[in-house]
Write a protein that holds these residues in place. Structure first.
Motif, PDB file in Angstrom:
ATOM      1  N   GLY A   1     -23.852  11.214   7.309  1.00 32.31           N
ATOM      2  CA  GLY A   1     -23.060  10.061   7.706  1.00 32.31           C
ATOM      3  C   GLY A   1     -22.845   9.938   9.192  1.00 32.31           C
ATOM      4  O   GLY A   1     -22.158   9.008   9.646  1.00 32.31           O
ATOM      5  N   ARG A   2     -23.421  10.835   9.984  1.00 34.58           N
ATOM      6  CA  ARG A   2     -23.276  10.780  11.434  1.00 34.58           C
ATOM      7  C   ARG A   2     -24.199   9.701  12.012  1.00 34.58           C
ATOM      8  O   ARG A   2     -25.343   9.565  11.608  1.00 34.58           O
ATOM      9  N   ILE A   3     -23.691   8.945  12.968  1.00 32.82           N
ATOM     10  CA  ILE A   3     -24.472   7.872  13.589  1.00 32.82           C
ATOM     11  C   ILE A   3     -25.542   8.475  14.497  1.00 32.82           C
ATOM     12  O   ILE A   3     -25.239   9.265  15.392  1.00 32.82           O
ATOM     13  N   ILE A   4     -26.795   8.115  14.255  1.00 34.07           N
ATOM     14  CA  ILE A   4     -27.904   8.642  15.045  1.00 34.07           C
ATOM     15  C   ILE A   4     -28.650   7.542  15.799  1.00 34.07           C
ATOM     16  O   ILE A   4     -29.599   7.834  16.535  1.00 34.07           O
ATOM     17  N   GLY A   5     -28.258   6.325  15.632  1.00 31.29           N
ATOM     18  CA  GLY A   5     -28.932   5.242  16.335  1.00 31.29           C
ATOM     19  C   GLY A   5     -28.382   3.890  15.935  1.00 31.29           C
ATOM     20  O   GLY A   5     -27.436   3.784  15.145  1.00 31.29           O
ATOM     21  N   ARG A   6     -29.005   2.883  16.479  1.00 29.02           N
ATOM     22  CA  ARG A   6     -28.603   1.501  16.221  1.00 29.02           C
ATOM     23  C   ARG A   6     -29.857   0.643  16.180  1.00 29.02           C
ATOM     24  O   ARG A   6     -30.795   0.877  16.949  1.00 29.02           O
ATOM     25  N   CYS A   7     -29.869  -0.332  15.297  1.00 25.55           N
ATOM     26  CA  CYS A   7     -31.052  -1.182  15.154  1.00 25.55           C
ATOM     27  C   CYS A   7     -30.628  -2.634  14.994  1.00 25.55           C
ATOM     28  O   CYS A   7     -29.768  -2.951  14.170  1.00 25.55           O
ATOM     29  N   THR A   8     -31.239  -3.494  15.776  1.00 24.93           N
ATOM     30  CA  THR A   8     -30.993  -4.933  15.709  1.00 24.93           C
ATOM     31  C   THR A   8     -32.195  -5.587  15.048  1.00 24.93           C
ATOM     32  O   THR A   8     -33.322  -5.460  15.533  1.00 24.93           O
ATOM     33  N   ILE A   9     -31.953  -6.282  13.950  1.00 19.13           N
ATOM     34  CA  ILE A   9     -33.041  -6.932  13.223  1.00 19.13           C
ATOM     35  C   ILE A   9     -33.034  -8.429  13.530  1.00 19.13           C
ATOM     36  O   ILE A   9     -31.979  -9.057  13.611  1.00 19.13           O
TER      37      ILE A   9
ATOM     38  N   VAL B   1     -36.816  -8.147  24.289  1.00 15.77           N
ATOM     39  CA  VAL B   1     -37.111  -6.724  24.105  1.00 15.77           C
ATOM     40  C   VAL B   1     -38.054  -6.228  25.190  1.00 15.77           C
ATOM     41  O   VAL B   1     -37.850  -5.159  25.777  1.00 15.77           O
ATOM     42  N   PHE B   2     -39.099  -6.987  25.479  1.00 13.42           N
ATOM     43  CA  PHE B   2     -40.111  -6.571  26.456  1.00 13.42           C
ATOM     44  C   PHE B   2     -39.838  -7.281  27.778  1.00 13.42           C
ATOM     45  O   PHE B   2     -40.137  -8.468  27.931  1.00 13.42           O
ATOM     46  N   HIS B   3     -39.289  -6.546  28.722  1.00 15.32           N
ATOM     47  CA  HIS B   3     -38.942  -7.122  30.019  1.00 15.32           C
ATOM     48  C   HIS B   3     -40.060  -6.944  31.037  1.00 15.32           C
ATOM     49  O   HIS B   3     -40.571  -7.913  31.596  1.00 15.32           O
ATOM     50  N   ASP B   4     -40.420  -5.698  31.290  1.00 10.76           N
ATOM     51  CA  ASP B   4     -41.395  -5.407  32.343  1.00 10.76           C
ATOM     52  C   ASP B   4     -42.726  -4.906  31.812  1.00 10.76           C
ATOM     53  O   ASP B   4     -43.767  -5.171  32.401  1.00 10.76           O
ATOM     54  N   HIS B   5     -42.687  -4.165  30.719  1.00  2.00           N
ATOM     55  CA  HIS B   5     -43.913  -3.526  30.232  1.00  2.00           C
ATOM     56  C   HIS B   5     -44.056  -3.800  28.743  1.00  2.00           C
ATOM     57  O   HIS B   5     -43.092  -3.685  27.979  1.00  2.00           O
TER      58      HIS B   5
ATOM     59  N   TRP C   1     -39.704  -1.738  17.956  1.00  2.00           N
ATOM     60  CA  TRP C   1     -39.818  -1.136  19.275  1.00  2.00           C
ATOM     61  C   TRP C   1     -38.435  -0.757  19.798  1.00  2.00           C
ATOM     62  O   TRP C   1     -37.412  -1.206  19.280  1.00  2.00           O
ATOM     63  N   TYR C   2     -38.441   0.086  20.824  1.00  2.81           N
ATOM     64  CA  TYR C   2     -37.208   0.561  21.430  1.00  2.81           C
ATOM     65  C   TYR C   2     -36.621  -0.477  22.391  1.00  2.81           C
ATOM     66  O   TYR C   2     -37.343  -1.305  22.954  1.00  2.81           O
ATOM     67  N   ASP C   3     -35.314  -0.391  22.581  1.00  3.37           N
ATOM     68  CA  ASP C   3     -34.677  -1.168  23.635  1.00  3.37           C
ATOM     69  C   ASP C   3     -35.129  -0.631  24.988  1.00  3.37           C
ATOM     70  O   ASP C   3     -35.373   0.578  25.143  1.00  3.37           O
ATOM     71  N   HIS C   4     -35.243  -1.507  25.980  1.00  2.33           N
ATOM     72  CA  HIS C   4     -35.798  -1.080  27.274  1.00  2.33           C
ATOM     73  C   HIS C   4     -34.933  -0.028  27.961  1.00  2.33           C
ATOM     74  O   HIS C   4     -35.422   0.741  28.785  1.00  2.33           O
TER      75      HIS C   4
ATOM     76  N   HIS D   1     -31.528   2.831  20.484  1.00  2.36           N
ATOM     77  CA  HIS D   1     -31.346   1.429  20.099  1.00  2.36           C
ATOM     78  C   HIS D   1     -32.723   0.830  19.844  1.00  2.36           C
ATOM     79  O   HIS D   1     -33.574   0.799  20.733  1.00  2.36           O
ATOM     80  N   LEU D   2     -32.942   0.384  18.604  1.00  7.15           N
ATOM     81  CA  LEU D   2     -34.225  -0.179  18.202  1.00  7.15           C
ATOM     82  C   LEU D   2     -34.093  -1.680  17.962  1.00  7.15           C
ATOM     83  O   LEU D   2     -32.998  -2.191  17.722  1.00  7.15           O
ATOM     84  N   HIS D   3     -35.242  -2.351  18.009  1.00  8.82           N
ATOM     85  CA  HIS D   3     -35.298  -3.789  17.748  1.00  8.82           C
ATOM     86  C   HIS D   3     -36.403  -4.063  16.727  1.00  8.82           C
ATOM     87  O   HIS D   3     -37.508  -3.529  16.838  1.00  8.82           O
TER      88      HIS D   3
END
Length: 378
Positions: free
Chosen positions: A214-222, A229-233, A250-253, A275-277
């Motif tokens: 039950g421990r928080i290990i991440g966050r994901c935005t669907i 999400v992709f700013h520079d690369h 993909w991962y947050d920048h 943080h994932l997207h």
């Protein structure tokens, strides 16, 4: 003052109800348990504000603020209007749950009739109990003490009742619990809705990813937008990797970095919260959303495991981690769906996405030496 309040809310305060329905309407079914309890909190908050409004306008108040009582009454009306919008949508989802049992055929009309009869009986009992107790409650301190005691009991009883609901539909939190249990069990066992309801946290954020404990290990935005999400690369091989899928993951920048003085332009994952997207493609279904969320859970578990142990996984780039988890989740997902059905879950009603996606990916074309998406908003 009554005239001002009535002009502000001619029939139940339209503005908060409309805004609440617009902002929360599509999220009420996936998070029915959380919003059903929120409706009780809003209703009790309105009752408390109404009870304290005479005190706020009293001349004996040490610190007098002009319009404080009017503001409290308007806030109370807004809470009551939001309660109606939230309670109506969440109650409809719960009613549908009870009206569609696993065995047999339910009847929505019969269920609503019995629910109305129950509310009538409870209202009569409340009037009878109030008639007996009101003469005994004298004085402001005793009145407010009784108010807070009854409000606390009301919220506590409703919290226990809502937590006891064994919903058979999958939202983000229940999907993560079921997938974690499926991954951890050797035989690929899926917990039943009854078992998951005990671990379902109605007060937690729905977009967080948790581990088995039950421990928080991440966050994901669907439903994220491609350009946000992709700013520079942009990893060129990402589209090829997800060519057969109806989503991109993909991962947050802020979670990525480049190695200094390194010829390879691969991005690596920073330590700390992940943080994932999830970006959805045109024509996606509920099963695609569920598969994307399951891979996001695997990716968070992979990152946590890599951070704890010093293995070759620590040197994996962000793209390598996505490829590894995609292969693993795609291999087990068909069997996982069969196990869900066998455990009593409603696989025809998958509501991982709450609301509409911010954008849908329909295609990619090069422009100004950079890949940009042709997206359509919903």
């Amino acid at each position: 003052m009554s005239l001002v309040v009535s002009q502000r809310r001619p029939d139940g305060n339209f503005d908060p109800a409309i805004l609440g329905a617009y902002a929360l309407g599509s999220s009420l079914v996936p998070e029915a348990k959380s919003y059903r309890f929120l409706a009780d909190v809003l209703n009790d908050a309105a009752v408390i504000l109404d009870t304290f409004s005479p005190v706020l306008g009293s001349p004996s108040l040490p610190l007098r603020v002009p319009g404080l009582r009017l503001g409290a009454l308007c806030l109370s009306a807004s809470c009551r209007a939001l309660c109606g919008a939230v309670a109506g949508g969440s109650k409809a989802a719960i009613t549908l749950h009870f009206a569609t049992p696993i065995n047999g055929v339910g009847d929505v009309g019969d269920l609503n009739a019995k629910d109305s009869s129950k509310e009538t009986v409870l209202a009569l009992l409340g009037m009878l109990l109030g008639t007996l107790l009101v003469p005994l409650v004298t004085g402001p301190w005793l009145t407010y003490s009784a108010l807070f005691l009854l409000v606390t009991l009301h919220l506590l009883i409703n919290y226990v009742a809502v937590c006891g609901l064994e919903l058979r539909s999958l939202n983000r939190q229940r999907a993560g619990i079921v997938w974690n249990s499926y991954r951890s069990s050797r035989g690929g066992k899926v917990p039943s809705p009854s078992e998951v309801s005990k671990a379902d946290n109605i007060l937690g954020r729905p977009d967080v990813v948790r581990d088995d404990s039950g421990r928080i290990i991440g966050r994901c935005t669907i439903g994220s937008c491609f350009s946000d999400v992709f700013h520079d690369h942009f990893p060129a091989h990402l589209l090829e990797i997800f060519a057969r899928e109806k989503y991109l993951l993909w991962y947050d920048h802020d979670c990525l970095y480049h190695l200094p003085d390194h010829k390879n332009q691969d991005q690596h994952v920073r330590g700390g919260p992940i943080h994932l997207h999830i970006m959805l493609k045109d024509g996606h279904s509920g099963f695609d959303e569920l598969k994307a969320w399951c891979q996001a859970v695997d990716l968070c578990r992979f990152d946590v495991r890599s951070a704890r142990t010093k293995t070759e996984e620590n040197d994996y780039s962000a793209l390598d981690r996505v490829i590894t988890t995609l292969k693993s989740s795609s291999q087990d997902f068909p069997k996982f769906l069969k196990s869900l059905h066998s455990a009593g879950w409603n696989t025809d009603d998958v509501t991982v996405l709450a609301g509409s996606p911010k954008a849908v990916l329909t295609g990619v074309e090069p422009r100004n030496e950079r890949n940009n998406d042709d997206k359509k908003s919903r």
